[in-house]
Design a protein around this motif. Structure first.
Motif, PDB file in Angstrom:
ATOM      1  N   GLU A   1      20.162   0.763 -18.649  1.00 32.80           N
ATOM      2  CA  GLU A   1      20.780   0.329 -19.905  1.00 32.80           C
ATOM      3  C   GLU A   1      20.802  -1.194 -20.049  1.00 32.80           C
ATOM      4  OE1 GLU A   1      24.656   1.977 -19.859  1.00 32.80           O
ATOM      5  OE2 GLU A   1      23.991   4.062 -20.079  1.00 32.80           O
ATOM      6  N   LEU A   2      20.501  -1.907 -18.981  1.00 35.81           N
ATOM      7  CA  LEU A   2      20.623  -3.361 -18.975  1.00 35.81           C
ATOM      8  C   LEU A   2      19.246  -4.036 -18.986  1.00 35.81           C
ATOM      9  CD1 LEU A   2      23.372  -3.572 -16.201  1.00 35.81           C
ATOM     10  CD2 LEU A   2      23.723  -3.753 -18.684  1.00 35.81           C
ATOM     11  N   ARG A   3      19.247  -5.330 -19.290  1.00 35.67           N
ATOM     12  CA  ARG A   3      18.012  -6.114 -19.284  1.00 35.67           C
ATOM     13  C   ARG A   3      17.951  -6.915 -17.989  1.00 35.67           C
ATOM     14  NH1 ARG A   3      17.633 -10.081 -23.532  1.00 35.67           N
ATOM     15  NH2 ARG A   3      15.376  -9.889 -23.427  1.00 35.67           N
ATOM     16  N   TRP A   4      16.873  -6.763 -17.242  1.00 43.12           N
ATOM     17  CA  TRP A   4      16.676  -7.456 -15.975  1.00 43.12           C
ATOM     18  C   TRP A   4      15.228  -7.288 -15.549  1.00 43.12           C
ATOM     19  CZ3 TRP A   4      14.774  -4.068 -12.401  1.00 43.12           C
ATOM     20  CH2 TRP A   4      15.041  -2.702 -12.629  1.00 43.12           C
ATOM     21  N   ARG A   5      14.839  -8.059 -14.576  1.00 39.82           N
ATOM     22  CA  ARG A   5      13.542  -7.887 -13.921  1.00 39.82           C
ATOM     23  C   ARG A   5      13.756  -8.064 -12.425  1.00 39.82           C
ATOM     24  NH1 ARG A   5       9.283  -7.405 -16.966  1.00 39.82           N
ATOM     25  NH2 ARG A   5       7.878  -7.925 -15.264  1.00 39.82           N
ATOM     26  N   ALA A   6      12.844  -7.539 -11.623  1.00 36.12           N
ATOM     27  CA  ALA A   6      12.975  -7.647 -10.167  1.00 36.12           C
ATOM     28  C   ALA A   6      11.627  -7.932  -9.534  1.00 36.12           C
ATOM     29  CB  ALA A   6      13.570  -6.367  -9.583  1.00 36.12           C
ATOM     30  N   VAL A   7      11.668  -8.719  -8.446  1.00 33.55           N
ATOM     31  CA  VAL A   7      10.484  -8.982  -7.624  1.00 33.55           C
ATOM     32  C   VAL A   7      10.841  -8.621  -6.196  1.00 33.55           C
ATOM     33  CG1 VAL A   7       8.846 -10.687  -6.766  1.00 33.55           C
ATOM     34  CG2 VAL A   7       9.687 -10.842  -9.126  1.00 33.55           C
ATOM     35  N   LEU A   8      10.108  -7.672  -5.614  1.00 34.18           N
ATOM     36  CA  LEU A   8      10.300  -7.270  -4.225  1.00 34.18           C
ATOM     37  C   LEU A   8       9.135  -7.855  -3.439  1.00 34.18           C
ATOM     38  CD1 LEU A   8      12.142  -5.350  -5.815  1.00 34.18           C
ATOM     39  CD2 LEU A   8      11.490  -3.520  -4.251  1.00 34.18           C
ATOM     40  N   ALA A   9       9.383  -8.954  -2.734  1.00 37.34           N
ATOM     41  CA  ALA A   9       8.320  -9.701  -2.063  1.00 37.34           C
ATOM     42  C   ALA A   9       8.365  -9.454  -0.564  1.00 37.34           C
ATOM     43  CB  ALA A   9       8.454 -11.190  -2.352  1.00 37.34           C
ATOM     44  N   GLY A  10       7.281  -8.961  -0.010  1.00 34.33           N
ATOM     45  CA  GLY A  10       7.196  -8.733   1.423  1.00 34.33           C
ATOM     46  C   GLY A  10       5.981  -7.906   1.772  1.00 34.33           C
ATOM     47  N   ASP A  11       5.637  -7.880   3.070  1.00 34.52           N
ATOM     48  CA  ASP A  11       4.510  -7.078   3.511  1.00 34.52           C
ATOM     49  C   ASP A  11       4.974  -5.659   3.803  1.00 34.52           C
ATOM     50  OD1 ASP A  11       5.967  -7.535   5.776  1.00 34.52           O
ATOM     51  OD2 ASP A  11       4.351  -8.417   6.948  1.00 34.52           O
ATOM     52  N   GLY A  12       4.124  -4.885   4.494  1.00 37.14           N
ATOM     53  CA  GLY A  12       4.443  -3.490   4.748  1.00 37.14           C
ATOM     54  C   GLY A  12       3.622  -2.575   3.847  1.00 37.14           C
ATOM     55  N   PRO A  13       4.029  -1.322   3.691  1.00 37.23           N
ATOM     56  CA  PRO A  13       3.285  -0.365   2.849  1.00 37.23           C
ATOM     57  C   PRO A  13       3.533  -0.619   1.366  1.00 37.23           C
ATOM     58  CG  PRO A  13       5.227   0.699   3.764  1.00 37.23           C
ATOM     59  CD  PRO A  13       5.172  -0.681   4.376  1.00 37.23           C
ATOM     60  N   VAL A  14       3.029  -1.743   0.882  1.00 30.83           N
ATOM     61  CA  VAL A  14       3.314  -2.175  -0.488  1.00 30.83           C
ATOM     62  C   VAL A  14       2.820  -1.156  -1.504  1.00 30.83           C
ATOM     63  CG1 VAL A  14       2.951  -4.007  -2.185  1.00 30.83           C
ATOM     64  CG2 VAL A  14       3.245  -4.592   0.234  1.00 30.83           C
ATOM     65  N   GLU A  15       1.609  -0.636  -1.316  1.00 28.88           N
ATOM     66  CA  GLU A  15       1.047   0.314  -2.280  1.00 28.88           C
ATOM     67  C   GLU A  15       1.900   1.578  -2.374  1.00 28.88           C
ATOM     68  OE1 GLU A  15      -1.230   0.045  -4.493  1.00 28.88           O
ATOM     69  OE2 GLU A  15      -1.693  -2.012  -3.912  1.00 28.88           O
ATOM     70  N   ASP A  16       2.423   2.052  -1.248  1.00 26.75           N
ATOM     71  CA  ASP A  16       3.287   3.242  -1.273  1.00 26.75           C
ATOM     72  C   ASP A  16       4.529   2.991  -2.122  1.00 26.75           C
ATOM     73  OD1 ASP A  16       1.537   4.552   0.360  1.00 26.75           O
ATOM     74  OD2 ASP A  16       2.701   4.270   2.207  1.00 26.75           O
ATOM     75  N   TYR A  17       5.123   1.824  -1.958  1.00 25.05           N
ATOM     76  CA  TYR A  17       6.322   1.523  -2.738  1.00 25.05           C
ATOM     77  C   TYR A  17       5.988   1.269  -4.206  1.00 25.05           C
ATOM     78  CZ  TYR A  17       9.286   1.513   1.381  1.00 25.05           C
ATOM     79  OH  TYR A  17       9.996   1.901   2.494  1.00 25.05           O
ATOM     80  N   ARG A  18       4.821   0.731  -4.482  1.00 26.50           N
ATOM     81  CA  ARG A  18       4.414   0.593  -5.879  1.00 26.50           C
ATOM     82  C   ARG A  18       4.287   1.960  -6.538  1.00 26.50           C
ATOM     83  NH1 ARG A  18      -0.251  -3.949  -4.732  1.00 26.50           N
ATOM     84  NH2 ARG A  18       1.106  -5.813  -4.854  1.00 26.50           N
ATOM     85  N   ARG A  19       3.745   2.936  -5.813  1.00 28.28           N
ATOM     86  CA  ARG A  19       3.635   4.290  -6.371  1.00 28.28           C
ATOM     87  C   ARG A  19       5.015   4.892  -6.605  1.00 28.28           C
ATOM     88  NH1 ARG A  19      -1.126   4.467  -3.098  1.00 28.28           N
ATOM     89  NH2 ARG A  19       0.057   5.111  -1.249  1.00 28.28           N
ATOM     90  N   GLN A  20       5.934   4.663  -5.647  1.00 27.43           N
ATOM     91  CA  GLN A  20       7.295   5.175  -5.838  1.00 27.43           C
ATOM     92  C   GLN A  20       7.940   4.552  -7.066  1.00 27.43           C
ATOM     93  OE1 GLN A  20       9.861   5.242  -2.329  1.00 27.43           O
ATOM     94  NE2 GLN A  20       8.078   5.319  -0.982  1.00 27.43           N
ATOM     95  N   ALA A  21       7.734   3.259  -7.245  1.00 26.46           N
ATOM     96  CA  ALA A  21       8.295   2.580  -8.416  1.00 26.46           C
ATOM     97  C   ALA A  21       7.708   3.134  -9.704  1.00 26.46           C
ATOM     98  CB  ALA A  21       8.044   1.078  -8.312  1.00 26.46           C
ATOM     99  N   ALA A  22       6.408   3.418  -9.692  1.00 27.37           N
ATOM    100  CA  ALA A  22       5.760   3.985 -10.873  1.00 27.37           C
ATOM    101  C   ALA A  22       6.341   5.369 -11.185  1.00 27.37           C
ATOM    102  CB  ALA A  22       4.255   4.080 -10.653  1.00 27.37           C
ATOM    103  N   ASP A  23       6.557   6.178 -10.151  1.00 30.33           N
ATOM    104  CA  ASP A  23       7.132   7.516 -10.352  1.00 30.33           C
ATOM    105  C   ASP A  23       8.544   7.444 -10.943  1.00 30.33           C
ATOM    106  OD1 ASP A  23       4.843   8.615  -9.324  1.00 30.33           O
ATOM    107  OD2 ASP A  23       5.658   8.928  -7.307  1.00 30.33           O
ATOM    108  N   MET A  24       9.239   6.338 -10.694  1.00 29.52           N
ATOM    109  CA  MET A  24      10.595   6.155 -11.225  1.00 29.52           C
ATOM    110  C   MET A  24      10.593   5.385 -12.540  1.00 29.52           C
ATOM    111  SD  MET A  24      12.585   5.064  -7.710  1.00 29.52           S
ATOM    112  CE  MET A  24      12.483   6.061  -6.212  1.00 29.52           C
ATOM    113  N   ALA A  25       9.415   5.176 -13.116  1.00 29.79           N
ATOM    114  CA  ALA A  25       9.255   4.450 -14.372  1.00 29.79           C
ATOM    115  C   ALA A  25       9.762   3.003 -14.263  1.00 29.79           C
ATOM    116  CB  ALA A  25       9.976   5.180 -15.515  1.00 29.79           C
TER     117      ALA A  25
END
Length: 380
Positions: free
Chosen positions: A222-246
């Protein structure tokens, strides 16, 4: 800050002290939080007229095959130093798992060569790592810590681990809270969409799963914001999870950022979040305080030695996505609370976590290390 008997002295010590060599898994660029800290130390030393050398004991995290070569190179460098610079302090940074195995070899070389050496423990739960090892490994680890000239730890929990589990004499233990270079006062952001940043390896231990769930919570949507999650690791896996959560349009994951890029990111941010399950003392938390960000983290490791809940940051329970969502929503929607935490956190950093005070304390520690044996090694 360093505590014990090493808080006096002046900056001329830096210019006159013998060169220090740090041994870091991955060096400054591939050593995670440890590398970031040592980078700040070596950079500040240069500014103050001193010199801290850095030797990589592991190589990049992904280059397992070359790790033994880096370790061999570190041992050979120590041998060379013993010949050409016998008064040099060898500052050996150690964590659990493979890092301990490598440092068992390196500290054995230091003892055999008669080098001055300090062990600096960085780990999110060294007691558990130690308990999982064989009796023979435990014996070797105890000897490693007991035979160091001094041992540096990040907080009181690790201090207790050293005295109770590892049998280290309390008078040779120094508590050193991580510090960072002062980025200067950031520009106040008025009327802009709040930016939330995460700095660290993307992993379950760092609480990234709960963070994504919190960011996808209806109260955040409901709010306006943006986020940057900066770091190494399984980045692509977390990008897919973020996409699944819109969340793809709201959350960016650029991968690992070097110190300059991380500083630039924090300079345009408002909130730093680190919902870790376990830490020693996260560099990201100190970075957040230094930049005057509103810090949201968990009460793990030595975090409660750096953060006062409601004053210099906000604590949320480990693994509690609902509490995390509520805390972030509160900060995103209330600029006055962000401003309060920003000013208090920045002032707390300046008073307790500045690099100049940290360097003075380090040099006093090095003086204490070398003083009893100076005559034997021909130091000035």
């Amino acid at each position: 800050m360093l505590t014990k008997a090493f808080t006096s002295g002046n900056m001329t010590t830096l210019r006159n002290a013998a060169t220090v060599r740090h041994y870091v898994p991955g060096g400054c660029e591939n050593g995670g939080g440890i590398g970031r800290l040592v980078g700040y130390i070596s950079g500040t030393a240069r500014e103050l007229g001193g010199k801290h050398l850095v030797t990589d004991t592991r190589g990049a995290r992904w280059s397992v095959a070359t790790s033994p070569l880096h370790l061999l190179g570190a041992v050979l460098m120590m041998v060379k130093d013993r010949i050409v610079a016998p008064a040099r302090i060898h500052h050996i940074h150690v964590a659990g798992r493979g890092s301990t195995s490598r440092k068992l070899i390196l500290t054995q070389a230091a003892r055999f060569l008669g080098c001055f050496h300090v062990l600096h423990l960085h780990d999110y739960d060294y007691a558990s790592d130690f308990a999982a090892r064989s009796p023979r490994q435990q014996l070797l680890i105890r000897r490693m810590f007991q035979n160091a000239d001094y041992v540096v730890v990040l907080g009181q929990r690790d201090h207790m681990t050293l005295t109770t589990l590892l049998g280290v004499d309390e008078c040779r233990i120094v508590v050193a809270h991580n510090c960072v270079s002062d980025p200067g006062m950031r520009n106040v952001r008025v009327g802009e969409i709040p930016l939330i940043v995460f700095l660290g390896r993307l992993s379950e231990r760092k609480g990234v799963k709960e963070l994504l769930l919190a960011l996808s919570d209806p109260i955040m949507k409901e709010l306006r914001w943006r986020a940057v999650l900066a770091g190494d690791g399984p980045v692509e896996d977390y990008r897919r999870q973020a996409a699944d959560m819109a969340l793809s349009d709201l959350v960016e994951m650029p991968g690992w950022l070097d110190a300059n890029a991380a500083r630039a990111l924090c300079a345009r941010a408002d909130i730093l979040v680190l919902p870790s399950h376990a830490e020693g003392m996260a560099m990201a938390v100190i970075e957040g305080l230094a930049h005057g960000l509103a810090v949201v983290t968990t009460r793990v490791g030595a975090h409660d030695e750096a953060i006062s809940d409601g004053e210099t940051g906000i604590f949320v329970p480990v693994g509690d996505k609902d509490a995390l969502a509520a805390a972030l929503a509160k900060l995103v929607s209330d600029p006055d609370i962000r401003s309060h935490l920003s000013s208090k956190g920045r002032a707390h950093y300046l008073k307790h976590f500045s690099m100049n005070a940290y360097m003075r304390s380090l040099e006093n520690l090095y003086e204490a290390v070398s003083a009893p044996r100076k005559k034997r090694v021909g130091a000035p």
